[in-house]
Design a protein around this motif. Structure first.
Motif, mmCIF file in Angstrom:
data_model
loop_
_atom_site.group_PDB
_atom_site.id
_atom_site.type_symbol
_atom_site.label_atom_id
_atom_site.label_comp_id
_atom_site.label_asym_id
_atom_site.label_seq_id
_atom_site.Cartn_x
_atom_site.Cartn_y
_atom_site.Cartn_z
ATOM 1 N N UNK A 5 -54.326 8.111 -10.242
ATOM 2 C CA UNK A 5 -55.378 7.852 -11.218
ATOM 3 C C UNK A 5 -55.345 8.797 -12.412
ATOM 4 N N UNK A 6 -54.686 9.929 -12.292
ATOM 5 C CA UNK A 6 -54.530 10.870 -13.392
ATOM 6 C C UNK A 6 -55.848 11.155 -14.132
ATOM 7 N N UNK A 7 -56.875 11.577 -13.417
ATOM 8 C CA UNK A 7 -58.118 11.917 -14.112
ATOM 9 C C UNK A 7 -57.910 13.138 -15.005
ATOM 10 N N UNK A 8 -58.509 13.180 -16.190
ATOM 11 C CA UNK A 8 -58.456 14.414 -16.974
ATOM 12 C C UNK A 8 -59.014 15.557 -16.123
ATOM 13 N N UNK A 9 -58.327 16.682 -16.081
ATOM 14 C CA UNK A 9 -58.739 17.765 -15.186
ATOM 15 C C UNK A 9 -58.666 19.108 -15.885
ATOM 16 N N UNK A 10 -59.759 19.832 -15.808
ATOM 17 C CA UNK A 10 -59.842 21.196 -16.307
ATOM 18 C C UNK A 10 -59.889 22.121 -15.095
ATOM 19 N N UNK A 11 -58.913 23.021 -14.992
ATOM 20 C CA UNK A 11 -58.850 23.978 -13.886
ATOM 21 C C UNK A 11 -59.285 25.336 -14.426
ATOM 22 N N UNK A 12 -60.380 25.870 -13.906
ATOM 23 C CA UNK A 12 -60.854 27.207 -14.273
ATOM 24 C C UNK A 12 -60.943 27.998 -12.967
ATOM 25 N N UNK A 13 -60.036 28.946 -12.795
ATOM 26 C CA UNK A 13 -59.798 29.530 -11.472
ATOM 27 C C UNK A 13 -59.884 31.055 -11.534
ATOM 28 N N UNK A 14 -60.701 31.638 -10.656
ATOM 29 C CA UNK A 14 -60.698 33.083 -10.502
ATOM 30 C C UNK A 14 -59.391 33.508 -9.842
ATOM 31 N N UNK A 15 -58.481 34.096 -10.615
ATOM 32 C CA UNK A 15 -57.118 34.320 -10.128
ATOM 33 C C UNK A 15 -57.021 35.414 -9.070
ATOM 34 N N UNK A 24 -52.385 15.256 -17.218
ATOM 35 C CA UNK A 24 -53.438 15.406 -18.224
ATOM 36 C C UNK A 24 -54.378 16.533 -17.799
ATOM 37 N N UNK A 25 -53.838 17.757 -17.734
ATOM 38 C CA UNK A 25 -54.632 18.855 -17.199
ATOM 39 C C UNK A 25 -54.530 20.086 -18.078
ATOM 40 N N UNK A 26 -55.502 20.963 -17.891
ATOM 41 C CA UNK A 26 -55.563 22.228 -18.623
ATOM 42 C C UNK A 26 -55.964 23.299 -17.619
ATOM 43 N N UNK A 27 -55.240 24.415 -17.582
ATOM 44 C CA UNK A 27 -55.467 25.456 -16.579
ATOM 45 C C UNK A 27 -55.810 26.776 -17.260
ATOM 46 N N UNK A 28 -56.875 27.414 -16.758
ATOM 47 C CA UNK A 28 -57.245 28.750 -17.214
ATOM 48 C C UNK A 28 -57.429 29.633 -15.980
#
Length: 317
Positions: free
Chosen positions: A254-264, A283-287
């Motif tokens: 399904x490739x949902x737009x995904x924003x990853x905000x992760x305490x590393x 279609x993702x963005x990772x921080x």
């Protein structure tokens, strides 16, 4: 000339009046309201803010927390979005039926949240998931992909790469049927110090972690009545790992737009788990944030800014 000036001035005043009215109206929506509704015979408590005509964000909390964990983010985003943050059964201010009266499994929590969504008549929403919010939210997303506008994932794991050493040991005990070992681990985790360390370990600056967060969690989670509830869910958790392939297939398909905000610096769900989403999502963005498991406490303003930017670029505004 006077007539033209008067006409222009009247138009400006009218526009200004409508703008002021809209701002006042929107300001009213920004106040958080606290509600409880009946879902499947249970009282489900939730926080709500923002204009319902704006895009909805459904915020699913982690363990051992509640919707309280989203208090700052809700205030950050209420001017731009419609936000809803429920407490699961057994958590926060929702009903806490005994383990003999309620099946405390992640399948059941997801089913209650699914009925909660239906009861609120939410058709499309961006889904924010942290920790336990992952297994609850992914079950809903797999079953109803059309409901999901976007995913916002904060230390909510769906990959083997994301399992920390301590977490792996507990999952191994569960898999081996060592119920006593799991119960002893849980007692330590839900103690006051055990909850506090989940907030402070890996934090960029522990002095920025207000004690209200872990004090509130401990207040909700402590007690002889609540421990069996948490133990039942703990004993059930290893089934989530067996569902990782299904969740990953959902992401690929399904490739949902995904924003990853992760305490590393999270020792529970480690940074490679956040990066692993890029394997299946185009279609993702990772921080990766310089924080721990509950990075939202330190970085709620930054995460709010990432959310606004990401959803705007995806046309969700």
């Amino acid at each position: 000339m006077r007539t033209k000036i008067s006409t222009v001035l009247s138009f400006v005043l009218v526009v200004f009046g409508f703008t002021a009215m809209a701002q006042r109206s929107n300001a009213g929506y920004q106040k958080v309201v606290y509600k409880t509704i009946k879902v499947d015979g249970l009282d489900v408590f939730y926080r709500e803010a923002g204009n319902p005509d704006k895009p909805t964000l459904l915020l699913l909390h982690g363990f051992p927390s509640s919707s309280f964990m989203y208090r700052d983010l809700i205030n950050d985003l209420a001017a731009d979005y419609h936000l809803i943050a429920p407490d699961y059964p057994g958590f926060g201010s929702s009903s806490r039926p005994s383990v003999s009266a309620f099946d405390y499994s992640f399948d059941h929590l997801a089913a209650v949240m699914e009925d909660f969504i239906r009861q609120l008549n939410l058709k499309h929403f961006s889904l924010y998931m942290q920790d336990y919010g992952g297994p609850v939210g992914f079950r809903i997303a797999v079953k109803h992909p059309g409901w999901i506008s976007a995913l916002i994932i904060q230390n909510a794991n769906a990959y083997q790469e994301g399992l920390g050493t301590g977490f792996k040991k507990i999952m191994a005990m569960e898999g081996a049927g060592d119920k006593a070992g799991v119960e002893n681990s849980l007692k330590s985790i839900i103690s006051f110090e055990g909850i506090k360390v989940q907030y402070t370990e890996g934090a960029n600056n522990p002095a920025h972690i207000g004690p209200d967060a872990y004090l509130m969690d401990h207040q909700f989670i402590k007690g002889d009545e609540n421990e069996p509830i948490q133990n039942a869910l703990f004993q059930n958790y290893h089934f989530n790992l067996t569902m990782y392939p299904e969740w990953q297939q959902y992401l690929r398909r399904h490739q949902p737009p995904a924003l990853i905000v992760w305490g590393k610096n999270d020792p529970i769900f480690i940074a490679p788990g956040g990066l692993a989403y890029q394997k299946d999502l185009k279609n993702t963005e990772v921080h990766l944030l310089n924080g721990g498991h509950f990075a939202l406490v330190e970085y709620h303003a930054e995460i709010a800014a990432y959310i606004r930017s990401f959803l705007h670029r995806k046309g969700i505004n």
